[in-house]
Design a protein around this motif. Sequence first.
Motif, PDB file in Angstrom:
ATOM      1  N   UNK A  79       0.779  -0.903   0.009  1.00 34.15           N
ATOM      2  CA  UNK A  79      -0.178   0.116   0.176  1.00 34.15           C
ATOM      3  C   UNK A  79       0.953   1.068  -0.163  1.00 34.15           C
ATOM      4  N   UNK A  80       0.156   2.303  -0.510  1.00 32.53           N
ATOM      5  CA  UNK A  80       0.869   3.576  -0.129  1.00 32.53           C
ATOM      6  C   UNK A  80      -0.162   4.585   0.135  1.00 32.53           C
ATOM      7  N   UNK A  81       0.011   5.883   0.624  1.00 36.36           N
ATOM      8  CA  UNK A  81      -0.930   6.959   1.050  1.00 36.36           C
ATOM      9  C   UNK A  81      -0.423   8.286   0.535  1.00 36.36           C
ATOM     10  N   UNK A  82      -1.714   8.950   0.118  1.00 37.29           N
ATOM     11  CA  UNK A  82      -1.281  10.251  -0.312  1.00 37.29           C
ATOM     12  C   UNK A  82      -2.631  11.165   0.004  1.00 37.29           C
ATOM     13  N   UNK A  83      -2.253  12.284   0.950  1.00 37.04           N
ATOM     14  CA  UNK A  83      -3.336  13.111   1.089  1.00 37.04           C
ATOM     15  C   UNK A  83      -4.638  12.449   1.787  1.00 37.04           C
ATOM     16  N   UNK A  84      -4.483  11.503   2.663  1.00 42.17           N
ATOM     17  CA  UNK A  84      -5.904  10.929   3.168  1.00 42.17           C
ATOM     18  C   UNK A  84      -6.123   9.850   2.396  1.00 42.17           C
ATOM     19  N   UNK A  85      -5.740   9.565   1.281  1.00 45.16           N
ATOM     20  CA  UNK A  85      -6.434   8.409   0.490  1.00 45.16           C
ATOM     21  C   UNK A  85      -5.166   7.029   0.304  1.00 45.16           C
ATOM     22  N   UNK A  86      -5.924   6.160   0.651  1.00 46.30           N
ATOM     23  CA  UNK A  86      -5.004   4.670   0.630  1.00 46.30           C
ATOM     24  C   UNK A  86      -5.143   4.109  -0.606  1.00 46.30           C
ATOM     25  N   UNK A  87      -4.094   3.803  -1.298  1.00 44.62           N
ATOM     26  CA  UNK A  87      -4.076   2.906  -2.533  1.00 44.62           C
ATOM     27  C   UNK A  87      -3.102   1.632  -2.508  1.00 44.62           C
ATOM     28  N   UNK A  88      -3.532   0.668  -3.144  1.00 45.93           N
ATOM     29  CA  UNK A  88      -2.630  -0.670  -3.274  1.00 45.93           C
ATOM     30  C   UNK A  88      -1.782  -0.465  -4.329  1.00 45.93           C
ATOM     31  N   UNK A  89      -0.791  -0.969  -4.293  1.00 41.97           N
ATOM     32  CA  UNK A  89       0.410  -0.941  -5.400  1.00 41.97           C
ATOM     33  C   UNK A  89       0.452  -2.545  -6.110  1.00 41.97           C
ATOM     34  N   UNK A  90       0.513  -2.321  -7.567  1.00 44.28           N
ATOM     35  CA  UNK A  90       0.964  -3.295  -8.107  1.00 44.28           C
ATOM     36  C   UNK A  90       2.203  -3.491  -8.403  1.00 44.28           C
ATOM     37  N   UNK A  91       2.768  -4.329  -7.841  1.00 44.77           N
ATOM     38  CA  UNK A  91       4.188  -4.528  -7.644  1.00 44.77           C
ATOM     39  C   UNK A  91       4.841  -4.982  -9.126  1.00 44.77           C
ATOM     40  N   UNK A  92       4.089  -5.442 -10.105  1.00 45.02           N
ATOM     41  CA  UNK A  92       4.364  -5.661 -11.565  1.00 45.02           C
ATOM     42  C   UNK A  92       4.673  -4.568 -12.312  1.00 45.02           C
ATOM     43  N   UNK A  93       3.826  -3.455 -12.018  1.00 47.94           N
ATOM     44  CA  UNK A  93       4.039  -2.280 -12.768  1.00 47.94           C
ATOM     45  C   UNK A  93       3.917  -0.909 -12.385  1.00 47.94           C
ATOM     46  N   UNK A  94       3.841  -1.102 -10.909  1.00 50.95           N
ATOM     47  CA  UNK A  94       3.513   0.218 -10.382  1.00 50.95           C
ATOM     48  C   UNK A  94       2.433   0.991 -10.433  1.00 50.95           C
ATOM     49  N   UNK A  95       1.386   0.291 -11.104  1.00 53.96           N
ATOM     50  CA  UNK A  95      -0.016   0.897 -10.891  1.00 53.96           C
ATOM     51  C   UNK A  95      -0.524   0.908  -9.681  1.00 53.96           C
ATOM     52  N   UNK A  96      -1.412   2.156  -9.445  1.00 55.06           N
ATOM     53  CA  UNK A  96      -2.314   2.179  -8.038  1.00 55.06           C
ATOM     54  C   UNK A  96      -3.640   1.913  -8.433  1.00 55.06           C
ATOM     55  N   UNK A  97      -4.419   1.412  -7.228  1.00 56.24           N
ATOM     56  CA  UNK A  97      -5.870   1.259  -7.386  1.00 56.24           C
ATOM     57  C   UNK A  97      -6.294   1.988  -6.008  1.00 56.24           C
ATOM     58  N   UNK A  98      -7.081   3.045  -6.072  1.00 52.60           N
ATOM     59  CA  UNK A  98      -7.567   3.659  -4.888  1.00 52.60           C
ATOM     60  C   UNK A  98      -8.464   2.657  -4.025  1.00 52.60           C
ATOM     61  N   UNK A  99      -8.107   2.646  -2.732  1.00 54.77           N
ATOM     62  CA  UNK A  99      -9.046   1.909  -1.871  1.00 54.77           C
ATOM     63  C   UNK A  99     -10.052   2.626  -1.225  1.00 54.77           C
ATOM     64  N   UNK A 100      -9.818   3.935  -0.770  1.00 57.65           N
ATOM     65  CA  UNK A 100     -10.750   4.668  -0.116  1.00 57.65           C
ATOM     66  C   UNK A 100      -9.991   5.669   0.794  1.00 57.65           C
ATOM     67  N   UNK A 101     -10.635   6.596   1.595  1.00 63.92           N
ATOM     68  CA  UNK A 101     -10.348   7.537   2.569  1.00 63.92           C
ATOM     69  C   UNK A 101     -11.034   8.844   2.276  1.00 63.92           C
ATOM     70  N   UNK A 102     -10.572   9.829   2.791  1.00 61.25           N
ATOM     71  CA  UNK A 102     -11.092  11.341   2.761  1.00 61.25           C
ATOM     72  C   UNK A 102      -9.902  12.329   2.483  1.00 61.25           C
ATOM     73  N   UNK A 103     -10.067  13.091   1.382  1.00 63.44           N
ATOM     74  CA  UNK A 103      -8.933  13.643   0.810  1.00 63.44           C
ATOM     75  C   UNK A 103      -8.566  14.670   2.011  1.00 63.44           C
ATOM     76  N   UNK A 104      -7.309  14.728   2.283  1.00 59.73           N
ATOM     77  CA  UNK A 104      -6.905  15.423   3.481  1.00 59.73           C
ATOM     78  C   UNK A 104      -7.048  15.486   4.730  1.00 59.73           C
ATOM     79  N   UNK A 105      -7.614  14.436   5.269  1.00 58.01           N
ATOM     80  CA  UNK A 105      -8.399  14.129   6.372  1.00 58.01           C
ATOM     81  C   UNK A 105      -8.068  12.753   6.844  1.00 58.01           C
ATOM     82  N   UNK A 106      -7.012  12.455   7.876  1.00 58.30           N
ATOM     83  CA  UNK A 106      -5.968  13.403   7.934  1.00 58.30           C
ATOM     84  C   UNK A 106      -4.794  13.445   6.979  1.00 58.30           C
ATOM     85  N   UNK A 107      -4.180  14.624   6.815  1.00 62.53           N
ATOM     86  CA  UNK A 107      -2.974  14.406   6.003  1.00 62.53           C
ATOM     87  C   UNK A 107      -1.695  14.123   6.509  1.00 62.53           C
TER      88      UNK A 107
END
Length: 211
Positions: free
Chosen positions: A83-111
């Motif tokens: 996983x990685x996180x950016x500005x309150x949003x959680x993403x899963x990371x595809x280790x084969x190609x670095x593509x991200x899939x948004x899991x969820x969260x609230x933008x900026x809450x918290x940062x």
Amino acid sequence: GQITPRSAISGGPGSPVGLAPDPLPAGTPPAMLTANAYMLGTAALGVENPFGIVDLNSGAFTLIGNMGSGGYDGLAVANGVLYTEQNGLLYSVNTANANLTLIGGVTGTPNLASFGSTTTGLYGLTGAGSFEVATLFSINPQTGAMTAIGPIGASAIPNGQTYYQRLSVGSSTLYMESSSNLYTINTTTGAATQVGTTDSNGYLSSVLLFE
């Protein structure tokens, strides 16, 4: 808590932002870990967020792909997923190609200021409330929802100074590096306990990977 320098990272990833074990642990660390780690770096050679594999013995970096635009707070692992996180949003990371899939969260809450994990959960750190009290959050890997656990403690991080700390990835205990000091973090209360001093050279640039 002492850090011993090894090989310099080569191959153009910039400075490390996050490291995660390879293979990714699912609940408990694998019996046999490789001498590699997944790594997210800062912009270099025309790639804004280079993601790839780094050889922990030689420091050689092999690019897998670009994770896209913006700044990320690190890498973390739960149940064999990266996983990685950016500005309150959680993403899963595809280790084969670095593509991200948004899991969820609230933008900026918290940062979050930092993002990490134990073998059983995802965690984040940020300054909360009007006094910006350094606070540990748990993160739901299925929804991205963040829940405040408790304060780290002003003796470890004074109010308003939740910057540049790093949370660990890859061990059953959660660790934090802050101002050249290494701490364990109680994931029930959020409280930090100092383990020792790392080194002044690693301050602001350390990324914690425990295997």
